[in-house]
Design a protein around this motif. Structure first.
Motif, PDB file in Angstrom:
ATOM      1  N   ILE A   1       0.946  -1.233  -0.036  1.00  0.00           N
ATOM      2  CA  ILE A   1       0.120   0.042  -0.108  1.00  0.00           C
ATOM      3  C   ILE A   1       0.813   1.195  -0.073  1.00  0.00           C
ATOM      4  N   ASN A   2       0.521   2.093  -0.740  1.00  0.00           N
ATOM      5  CA  ASN A   2       1.149   3.730  -0.822  1.00  0.00           C
ATOM      6  C   ASN A   2       0.209   4.691  -0.164  1.00  0.00           C
ATOM      7  N   LYS A   3       0.867   5.042   1.110  1.00  0.00           N
ATOM      8  CA  LYS A   3      -0.091   5.931   1.785  1.00  0.00           C
ATOM      9  C   LYS A   3       0.369   7.654   1.508  1.00  0.00           C
ATOM     10  N   THR A   4      -0.549   8.445   1.273  1.00  0.00           N
ATOM     11  CA  THR A   4      -0.130   9.506   1.003  1.00  0.00           C
ATOM     12  C   THR A   4      -1.111  10.445   1.766  1.00  0.00           C
ATOM     13  N   ALA A   5      -0.373  11.556   2.280  1.00  0.00           N
ATOM     14  CA  ALA A   5      -1.229  12.563   2.873  1.00  0.00           C
ATOM     15  C   ALA A   5      -2.396  13.376   2.382  1.00  0.00           C
ATOM     16  N   ILE A   6      -3.670  13.208   2.685  1.00  0.00           N
ATOM     17  CA  ILE A   6      -4.773  13.834   1.964  1.00  0.00           C
ATOM     18  C   ILE A   6      -4.608  15.511   1.476  1.00  0.00           C
ATOM     19  N   ASN A   7      -3.825  16.092   2.221  1.00  0.00           N
ATOM     20  CA  ASN A   7      -3.492  17.494   1.901  1.00  0.00           C
ATOM     21  C   ASN A   7      -2.723  17.576   0.562  1.00  0.00           C
ATOM     22  N   GLU A   8      -1.987  16.432   0.158  1.00  0.00           N
ATOM     23  CA  GLU A   8      -1.187  16.312  -0.918  1.00  0.00           C
ATOM     24  C   GLU A   8      -1.993  15.890  -2.260  1.00  0.00           C
ATOM     25  N   VAL A   9      -3.127  15.461  -2.280  1.00  0.00           N
ATOM     26  CA  VAL A   9      -3.818  15.059  -3.107  1.00  0.00           C
ATOM     27  C   VAL A   9      -4.794  16.161  -4.023  1.00  0.00           C
ATOM     28  N   GLU A  10      -4.635  16.331  -4.992  1.00  0.00           N
ATOM     29  CA  GLU A  10      -5.313  17.171  -6.103  1.00  0.00           C
ATOM     30  C   GLU A  10      -6.501  16.808  -6.301  1.00  0.00           C
ATOM     31  N   LYS A  11      -6.628  15.456  -6.942  1.00  0.00           N
ATOM     32  CA  LYS A  11      -7.965  14.944  -7.248  1.00  0.00           C
ATOM     33  C   LYS A  11      -7.924  13.250  -7.210  1.00  0.00           C
ATOM     34  N   THR A  12      -9.042  12.619  -7.061  1.00  0.00           N
ATOM     35  CA  THR A  12      -9.197  11.192  -7.195  1.00  0.00           C
ATOM     36  C   THR A  12      -9.915  10.813  -8.290  1.00  0.00           C
ATOM     37  N   GLU A  13     -10.032  10.099  -9.498  1.00  0.00           N
ATOM     38  CA  GLU A  13     -10.751   9.810 -10.370  1.00  0.00           C
ATOM     39  C   GLU A  13     -10.912   8.389 -10.662  1.00  0.00           C
ATOM     40  N   PRO A  14     -12.144   7.615 -10.700  1.00  0.00           N
ATOM     41  CA  PRO A  14     -12.018   6.438 -11.220  1.00  0.00           C
ATOM     42  C   PRO A  14     -11.436   6.058 -12.505  1.00  0.00           C
ATOM     43  N   SER A  15     -10.741   4.981 -12.655  1.00  0.00           N
ATOM     44  CA  SER A  15     -10.016   4.781 -13.707  1.00  0.00           C
ATOM     45  C   SER A  15     -10.984   3.754 -14.677  1.00  0.00           C
ATOM     46  N   GLN A  16     -10.719   3.945 -16.110  1.00  0.00           N
ATOM     47  CA  GLN A  16     -11.460   2.921 -16.909  1.00  0.00           C
ATOM     48  C   GLN A  16     -10.325   1.850 -17.402  1.00  0.00           C
ATOM     49  N   LEU A  17      -9.169   1.714 -16.745  1.00  0.00           N
ATOM     50  CA  LEU A  17      -8.126   0.651 -17.045  1.00  0.00           C
ATOM     51  C   LEU A  17      -8.277  -0.024 -15.784  1.00  0.00           C
TER      52      LEU A  17
END
Length: 182
Positions: free
Chosen positions: A129-145
């Motif tokens: 698992i790769n964990k990243t601080a939520i304040n470093e996230v610009e956006k999250t999108e569902p992947s079609q891949l």
């Protein structure tokens, strides 16, 4: 628990780049006199077992395939194998997490809370698992891949592929008509 990929068998081949249409030509007639044990071996050789449950064993990152033969046609199953991104269940859909620093993560979101987001990026091992601080996230999108790697059956010859399909269609039942000698 993850499956040790280095311990999985390999197909005898020769390798074939199977498309749905090319593979469908093998199934113009009813599956019969197939080899149960070879079908089970091909389930491992194609790495299916690393991500999918079947008869109570296997991985968890993909759907349980124990009843796939009762719910889907051979063509539908082949499309899922040959074209894994053709149709992806929301339950198993990956996401792309774009980061503010220009980077990104791709994989299944394991959890997201007010502090961090955790993404499993290896379809064969969801404990990575790769964990990243939520304040470093610009956006999250569902992947079609799809996270399912393409070409999982490319190492198989026609008999190996037919045995695998018989195994899937049978739900793992050695007494299924696909395995009975005529």
């Amino acid at each position: 628990a993850t499956v040790d990929l280095s311990q999985l068998p390999t197909p005898k081949g020769p390798p074939t780049i199977w498309t749905t249409d090319a593979a469908m030509k093998l199934f113009k007639t009813t599956l019969k006199e197939r080899n149960y044990q070879n079908g089970k071996t091909m389930f491992s050789a194609g790495r299916c077992v690393a991500c999918h449950r079947f008869q109570g064993s296997g991985g968890y990152s993909g759907p349980d395939l124990g009843s796939v033969g009762k719910r889907y046609s051979i063509r539908d199953i082949l499309i899922s194998i040959c074209e894994p991104s053709h149709s992806i269940s929301e339950q198993f859909q990956a996401s792309t997490v774009k980061l503010k620093n220009g980077g990104s993560l791709y994989g299944r979101i394991i959890y997201e809370n007010e502090k961090e987001i955790a993404v499993a990026t290896n379809p064969y091992n969801f404990s990575e698992i790769n964990k990243t601080a939520i304040n470093e996230v610009e956006k999250t999108e569902p992947s079609q891949l799809s996270m399912m790697p393409p070409g999982t059956i490319y190492g198989m010859n026609k008999d190996e592929l037919m045995d695998l399909m018989a195994y899937l269609i049978s739900g793992g039942d050695k007494k299924h008509q696909a395995f009975v000698e005529q």
